[in-house]
Write a protein that holds these residues in place. Structure first.
Motif, PDB file in Angstrom:
ATOM      1  N   UNK A 185     -15.033   7.931  20.869  1.00 33.65           N
ATOM      2  CA  UNK A 185     -15.725   6.899  21.655  1.00 33.65           C
ATOM      3  C   UNK A 185     -14.984   6.666  22.968  1.00 33.65           C
ATOM      4  N   UNK A 187     -10.897  -0.625  20.546  1.00 33.93           N
ATOM      5  CA  UNK A 187     -10.824   0.789  20.144  1.00 33.93           C
ATOM      6  C   UNK A 187      -9.399   1.326  20.265  1.00 33.93           C
ATOM      7  N   UNK A 242      -8.507  -0.327  -5.826  1.00 37.25           N
ATOM      8  CA  UNK A 242      -7.449  -1.231  -5.382  1.00 37.25           C
ATOM      9  C   UNK A 242      -6.058  -0.713  -5.752  1.00 37.25           C
ATOM     10  N   UNK A 256      -9.663   8.040  11.312  1.00 38.68           N
ATOM     11  CA  UNK A 256      -9.741   6.731  11.991  1.00 38.68           C
ATOM     12  C   UNK A 256      -9.379   6.907  13.464  1.00 38.68           C
ATOM     13  N   UNK A 274     -15.650  -0.250  11.565  1.00 42.01           N
ATOM     14  CA  UNK A 274     -15.528  -1.044  12.800  1.00 42.01           C
ATOM     15  C   UNK A 274     -15.560  -0.121  14.020  1.00 42.01           C
ATOM     16  N   UNK A 275     -14.821   1.001  13.932  1.00 42.81           N
ATOM     17  CA  UNK A 275     -14.797   1.948  15.058  1.00 42.81           C
ATOM     18  C   UNK A 275     -16.200   2.497  15.321  1.00 42.81           C
ATOM     19  N   UNK A 297     -12.606   0.557   6.238  1.00 36.26           N
ATOM     20  CA  UNK A 297     -13.044  -0.620   7.005  1.00 36.26           C
ATOM     21  C   UNK A 297     -12.890  -0.344   8.499  1.00 36.26           C
ATOM     22  N   UNK A 298     -11.747   0.272   8.851  1.00 39.44           N
ATOM     23  CA  UNK A 298     -11.502   0.556  10.273  1.00 39.44           C
ATOM     24  C   UNK A 298     -12.483   1.581  10.818  1.00 39.44           C
ATOM     25  N   UNK A 299     -12.838   2.554   9.979  1.00 34.81           N
ATOM     26  CA  UNK A 299     -13.817   3.559  10.424  1.00 34.81           C
ATOM     27  C   UNK A 299     -15.157   2.904  10.716  1.00 34.81           C
ATOM     28  N   UNK A 310     -22.022   0.277  19.881  1.00 38.84           N
ATOM     29  CA  UNK A 310     -22.195  -0.797  20.871  1.00 38.84           C
ATOM     30  C   UNK A 310     -21.777  -0.328  22.261  1.00 38.84           C
ATOM     31  N   UNK A 314      -7.601   0.218  17.252  1.00 32.61           N
ATOM     32  CA  UNK A 314      -8.001   1.006  16.076  1.00 32.61           C
ATOM     33  C   UNK A 314      -7.316   2.378  16.114  1.00 32.61           C
ATOM     34  N   UNK A 339       0.807  -1.216   0.000  1.00 30.57           N
ATOM     35  CA  UNK A 339       0.000   0.000   0.000  1.00 30.57           C
ATOM     36  C   UNK A 339       0.846   1.274   0.000  1.00 30.57           C
ATOM     37  N   UNK A 386     -18.286  -0.248  16.980  1.00 31.28           N
ATOM     38  CA  UNK A 386     -17.904  -0.414  18.387  1.00 31.28           C
ATOM     39  C   UNK A 386     -18.384   0.773  19.223  1.00 31.28           C
ATOM     40  N   UNK A 387     -18.351   1.955  18.614  1.00 31.75           N
ATOM     41  CA  UNK A 387     -18.830   3.147  19.308  1.00 31.75           C
ATOM     42  C   UNK A 387     -20.306   3.037  19.636  1.00 31.75           C
ATOM     43  N   UNK A 424      -8.710   0.291   3.416  1.00 35.09           N
ATOM     44  CA  UNK A 424      -8.479  -0.317   4.735  1.00 35.09           C
ATOM     45  C   UNK A 424      -8.933   0.648   5.837  1.00 35.09           C
ATOM     46  N   UNK A 425      -8.606   1.917   5.645  1.00 36.43           N
ATOM     47  CA  UNK A 425      -9.002   2.914   6.645  1.00 36.43           C
ATOM     48  C   UNK A 425     -10.523   2.992   6.749  1.00 36.43           C
ATOM     49  N   UNK A 427      -6.292   3.767  -4.349  1.00 38.37           N
ATOM     50  CA  UNK A 427      -6.674   4.166  -2.990  1.00 38.37           C
ATOM     51  C   UNK A 427      -6.860   2.956  -2.084  1.00 38.37           C
ATOM     52  N   UNK A 428      -5.984   1.959  -2.236  1.00 42.16           N
ATOM     53  CA  UNK A 428      -6.129   0.735  -1.440  1.00 42.16           C
ATOM     54  C   UNK A 428      -6.050   1.031   0.061  1.00 42.16           C
ATOM     55  N   UNK A 429      -5.104   1.895   0.399  1.00 42.18           N
ATOM     56  CA  UNK A 429      -4.899   2.219   1.807  1.00 42.18           C
ATOM     57  C   UNK A 429      -6.147   2.875   2.414  1.00 42.18           C
ATOM     58  N   UNK A 430      -6.774   3.747   1.619  1.00 44.17           N
ATOM     59  CA  UNK A 430      -7.982   4.410   2.116  1.00 44.17           C
ATOM     60  C   UNK A 430      -9.115   3.414   2.330  1.00 44.17           C
TER      61      UNK A 430
END
Lengths: 476, 170
Positions: A138, A105, B137, A131, B152-153, B148-150, B159, A108, A63, B156-157, B145-146, B140-143
């Motif tokens: 949170x 978290x 791919x 991110x 998930x965050x 996906x993390x956003x 939850x 992350x 990447x 989780x927030x 992944x970011x 902006x592949x890195x973005x």
């Protein structure tokens, strides 16, 4: 292979959140320990194989990340502070489910910070800042009481303002550059840097960074966020989050992308001096221990900006060294605050006294943290502050050098006041049964105190091997 | 009938429904439908990259955030719903008429509405491939992944922050 620092925790988080909760909850802590500890080891030993970009077996996930000496120092700080936060969280968040979410978290936020440090594209940097910010929103509100929600909300609002400023600036950069990579923007700026629109864009982006870093006069969110967050999160916020979001991005972009000229120097020196003085003066008046440390953070971050504002290789080196030192000693002081809050049940310094006799580990380590913050030899903080003052003097910024020295005296004043009210003197009423904080918190404090003392004593070796090579990031 | 026109009419209907609907949950669903139709229109205009982001962010993430927030609010009484409904119809009752008049004007005045050629030309001129998978791919592949993390965050927030409140409220 630097991408592994993002991909391993990412896939780990996904696996941990599969519906096998009982095993995941037990595994999460140790997985996070592995991730952060591996990061520390890799950063310390500079494995060339790891930093090489063309490793075949992960080519699929290539990447385009890069790590230089500044990146290595930041990754080291992220690993150490995140590990300290993790340990404090393990012993201060009692509900297993809550702790599991905290660890997720935290990882992350760690991924976000690693991303910010390793990307070479201004848009990707913005995405990773987000991110980190979303995870942090949170985490600040983790206690779900009115103060923490207010602190988190203030951070969200100001962070959104910073986001708009940064995105607008990126859009304006696209007028003059072929893409959003650092090199493309640098080339564009070299050609059209005198355009008023582009100067405006650079100003917008730097303003966004100042908000994210919590520099005066953009610091409104910082004391509330640090004070209201759970102790383990305060360690993370003060130790590394504001540094990555504010100081590192400023350093990287000013030194390597935007370039350095008279206007940038003036802005940096003024913002740095304001942060140093106002942060220190505000810290003098506080009675809440965490709030005092929050204002102290603003003041110490001002030193880093002053170092950058000196505009020389020595100034940059001093700034980078102070980033590392501040990450360690401020984390240490917030770990101490966590220990005191957990054992005493309050952060109000006026209700404490003589705690050192009952909590000797916390007392001694807080003294080490305080001495390092005030810039007293032989601790690490002394050397970085000395380099910054010398750099300011050499660049003929005598007034700012004097401000830096004067603020150190104010720092000493408010920390002595804290030590007297909290740790020394007669034991306060109702604290006869007070005991030392548990193993995890004490271990974090001891390790951080050991680092800040060790770096101070072994200054020549650390400085030559780790810090000095980072001055090469600077362009004019 | 041209498929673009059908999509535009459908989008107008769902937008109107979103604005005029008295239930916040239904309005959120209306917004998601509007975004989904807009995604289809963007695909047809060869703006695949914009379409993917519209789909993932506006149709997906924002809907989740809205629904989570609405689930924490106090439900209205019947009387309040009726009052709100009347006020809303009074406030936005003219909207369908305005839109119908605008559509008639576009149709009868023959205002051009096919921009597919110019948009694809803009993308080609920057040397970026039109295949969205390749764009995302390779560029902006890195973005990704970011992103996906956003997500998930964010999950989780939701939850973490809303769970306890939900038990108390319901």
């Amino acid at each position: 292979m630097p991408s592994l620092l993002i991909l391993i925790p990412l896939f780990g988080i996904i696996l941990l959140n599969l519906p096998i909760r009982k095993i995941s909850m037990r595994m999460a802590f140790w997985f996070a320990v592995f991730v952060f500890f591996a990061q520390i080891l890799i950063a310390i030993f500079h494995y060339p194989v790891f930093w090489a970009q063309d490793a075949r077996f992960i080519h699929f996930f290539h990447v385009g990340l890069a790590v230089d000496y500044l990146g290595v120092i930041m990754l080291l700080c992220i690993g150490i502070v995140s590990l300290a936060s993790l340990l404090v969280g393990r012993y201060t968040i009692f509900d297993e489910k809550e702790r599991f979410r905290f660890i997720n978290l935290l990882m992350i936020a760690g991924i976000g910070m690693n991303g910010v440090v390793m990307v070479r594209d201004i848009f990707s940097m913005y995405v990773f800042l987000e991110v980190m910010a979303v995870a942090t929103f949170v985490l600040i509100a983790f206690n779900k009481d009115i103060e923490s929600l207010e602190g988190s909300f203030k951070y969200i609002v100001l962070s959104a303002v910073a986001t708009v400023l940064m995105l607008t600036a990126i859009a304006l950069f696209l007028f003059i550059s072929a893409g959003t990579t650092f090199s493309a923007i640098r080339d564009g700026l070299a050609q059209y840097g005198k355009s008023r629109v582009i100067i405006f864009a650079v100003g917008l982006f730097i303003c966004g960074i100042f908000i994210k870093g919590g520099f005066v006069p953009f610091h409104g969110w910082l004391p509330d966020a640090y004070t209201s967050a759970p102790s383990s999160i305060s360690v993370l916020l003060a130790g590394i989050v504001a540094k990555v979001a504010g100081v590192y991005t400023l350093l990287r972009l000013v030194a390597s992308v935007f370039g350095f000229d008279g206007r940038v120097k003036t802005v940096l020196l003024i913002i740095g001096a304001l942060s140093v003085i106002i942060g220190a003066l505000a810290a003098l008046r506080q009675k809440n221990m965490k709030r005092m440390l929050a204002y102290s953070s603003i003041s110490q971050m001002g030193y880093i900006v002053l170092g950058l504002g000196a505009g020389s290789g020595l100034g940059i080196v001093g700034a980078i060294f102070h980033i590392f030192n501040h990450a360690i000693f401020k984390s240490l002081l917030f770990v101490n605050a966590a220990a005191v809050e957990r054992q005493v049940g309050t952060n109000n310094m006026n209700k404490m006294g003589g705690i050192s006799s009952r909590m000797p580990v916390t007392g001694v380590t807080s003294l080490i943290g305080m001495l390092s913050t005030c810039g007293l030899p032989p601790f690490a903080g002394f050397w970085s502050k000395l380099i910054i003052v010398v750099a300011l003097w050499q660049s003929a910024d005598y007034v700012y050098a004097a401000i830096a020295v004067l603020a150190s005296v104010i720092t000493l004043a408010y920390f002595l006041s804290m030590q007297r009210r909290v740790f020394f003197g007669e034991l306060a009423k109702g604290m006869d049964d007070l005991k030392e904080a548990n193993f995890g918190i004490s271990l974090s404090a001891i390790v951080l105190a050991f680092i800040t003392t060790g770096v101070g004593i072994l200054f020549p070796a650390v400085f030559t091997k780790l810090i000095l090579p980072a001055k090469d990031i600077f362009i004019r | 009938m041209d498929i673009n026109l059908v999509l535009l009419i459908l989008m107008m209907i769902s937008t109107l429904w979103t604005v005029m609907c008295r239930s916040l949950i239904k309005a959120t669903i209306g917004l998601a439908v509007t975004s989904a139709i807009l995604t289809a229109i963007m695909f047809r205009l060869n703006s695949a990259l914009a379409a993917v982001f519209e789909l993932s962010v506006c149709t997906g993430l924002i809907t989740v955030v809205f629904v989570s927030t609405i689930s924490l609010t106090k439900p209205l009484t019947h009387k309040e719903i009726e009052e709100l409904s009347k006020a809303r119809h009074k406030r936005f009752g003219y909207l369908p008429i305005v839109i119908a008049l605008a559509a008639a004007a576009i149709y009868f005045l023959k205002i051009p509405n096919d921009f597919s050629d110019s948009s694809s030309m803009a993308i080609r001129s920057q040397g970026i491939p039109e295949d969205v998978c390749i764009v995302l791919w390779n560029f902006r592949k890195l973005d990704l992944f970011a992103q996906i993390m956003l997500i998930i965050a964010g999950s989780l927030g939701v939850a973490t922050l809303f769970e306890e409140r939900k038990i108390d409220e319901w």
